[in-house]
Design an enzyme around this catalytic site. Sequence first.
Site, PDB file in Angstrom:
ATOM      1  N   ARG A  55      52.442 112.138 103.092  1.00 38.80           N
ATOM      2  CA  ARG A  55      52.011 113.062 102.040  1.00 38.80           C
ATOM      3  C   ARG A  55      51.742 114.449 102.623  1.00 38.80           C
ATOM      4  O   ARG A  55      51.075 114.576 103.648  1.00 38.80           O
ATOM      5  CB  ARG A  55      50.745 112.530 101.362  1.00 38.80           C
ATOM      6  CG  ARG A  55      50.982 111.243 100.586  1.00 38.80           C
ATOM      7  CD  ARG A  55      49.707 110.711  99.976  1.00 38.80           C
ATOM      8  NE  ARG A  55      48.728 110.330 100.988  1.00 38.80           N
ATOM      9  CZ  ARG A  55      47.552 109.777 100.718  1.00 38.80           C
ATOM     10  NH1 ARG A  55      47.189 109.576  99.464  1.00 38.80           N
ATOM     11  NH2 ARG A  55      46.732 109.451 101.697  1.00 38.80           N
ATOM     12  N   ASP A  57      50.292 118.490 102.044  1.00 39.23           N
ATOM     13  CA  ASP A  57      49.233 119.184 101.312  1.00 39.23           C
ATOM     14  C   ASP A  57      49.801 120.274 100.418  1.00 39.23           C
ATOM     15  O   ASP A  57      50.977 120.633 100.500  1.00 39.23           O
ATOM     16  CB  ASP A  57      48.241 119.813 102.294  1.00 39.23           C
ATOM     17  CG  ASP A  57      47.472 118.782 103.090  1.00 39.23           C
ATOM     18  OD1 ASP A  57      47.267 117.663 102.580  1.00 39.23           O
ATOM     19  OD2 ASP A  57      47.081 119.087 104.235  1.00 39.23           O
ATOM     20  N   ARG A 202      47.806 121.723 111.264  1.00 37.87           N
ATOM     21  CA  ARG A 202      47.240 123.046 111.045  1.00 37.87           C
ATOM     22  C   ARG A 202      45.996 123.276 111.907  1.00 37.87           C
ATOM     23  O   ARG A 202      45.734 124.409 112.349  1.00 37.87           O
ATOM     24  CB  ARG A 202      46.923 123.234 109.566  1.00 37.87           C
ATOM     25  CG  ARG A 202      48.188 123.288 108.704  1.00 37.87           C
ATOM     26  CD  ARG A 202      47.892 123.081 107.240  1.00 37.87           C
ATOM     27  NE  ARG A 202      46.988 124.093 106.723  1.00 37.87           N
ATOM     28  CZ  ARG A 202      46.367 124.002 105.554  1.00 37.87           C
ATOM     29  NH1 ARG A 202      46.555 122.924 104.781  1.00 37.87           N
ATOM     30  NH2 ARG A 202      45.560 124.954 105.160  1.00 37.87           N
TER      31      ARG A 202
END
Length: 271
Positions: A55, A57, A202
Amino acid sequence: MTRYALGVEYDGSDFLGWQRLSKPGESDAGSLQAALEEALSFVAAASIQSVCAGRTDAGVHAACQVVHFDSPADRDPRGWMLGTTSRLPDAICVRWCVPVADDFHARFSARARRYRYRLLNRPVRPALQRQYLAWERRRLDAEAMHRAAQALLGEHDFSAFRTVHCQAPHARRDLQRLDVHRDGEEVIFEVQANAFLHHMVRNLVGTLLEVGRGDRPEAWVGEVLHGRDRTLAGATAPAGGLVFVGPLYPPQWGLPSEATLSDPEEAAPAP
């Protein structure tokens, strides 16, 4: 009932992430999963539910997200690919469709996942391709970031690089590659692991930027890793520069080369 695997490309700028925000059959304009399932259901003339490899973001893009679904509908792979794409928003397309064995699973059959993070490093923000680039005005030392990143390779507890909202049962991951290099005004991060935690890439990038700016020594990155404390790491880098390059699977599944491991040792099941 036949199981199919899809390679899906998307620009995540205007979506709230991959995961469906509502129950199947309910209106859902915000997620990539809902858009794909609605298009597949139209082609199948029946409700379709999908499972993805990983998945993403809100704001994150994908070059080749892999998805599987089951359907009894008599459609050939080309029909699934073109028919589904014709019903999708312009920001999403199905690049390929392959029938697979019933025990193929987009998430659990994957042996590795790859991300790329692109950052424009110049005094002036980008105008062109701005939705695909992060931006840093201060000059970055890409070589120092690359050296610092090598302390993170291998299987570790990556608690320092997961969001507090991460729902993974544990933080141990095998980071197989983290390369940083400069290409003109861009600094590019290439990351591969068996799996990732929420915001892990990130947060890795945000931490390495502290080294690239000269605010932290190279050895600090390893200290953050072993400290297992998210508050000690760098800030989370913006989503826009991140692309999910895609997962990798053993050759037995017969997927296109971009989704297939080339190293037989990597294709072996995890111990």
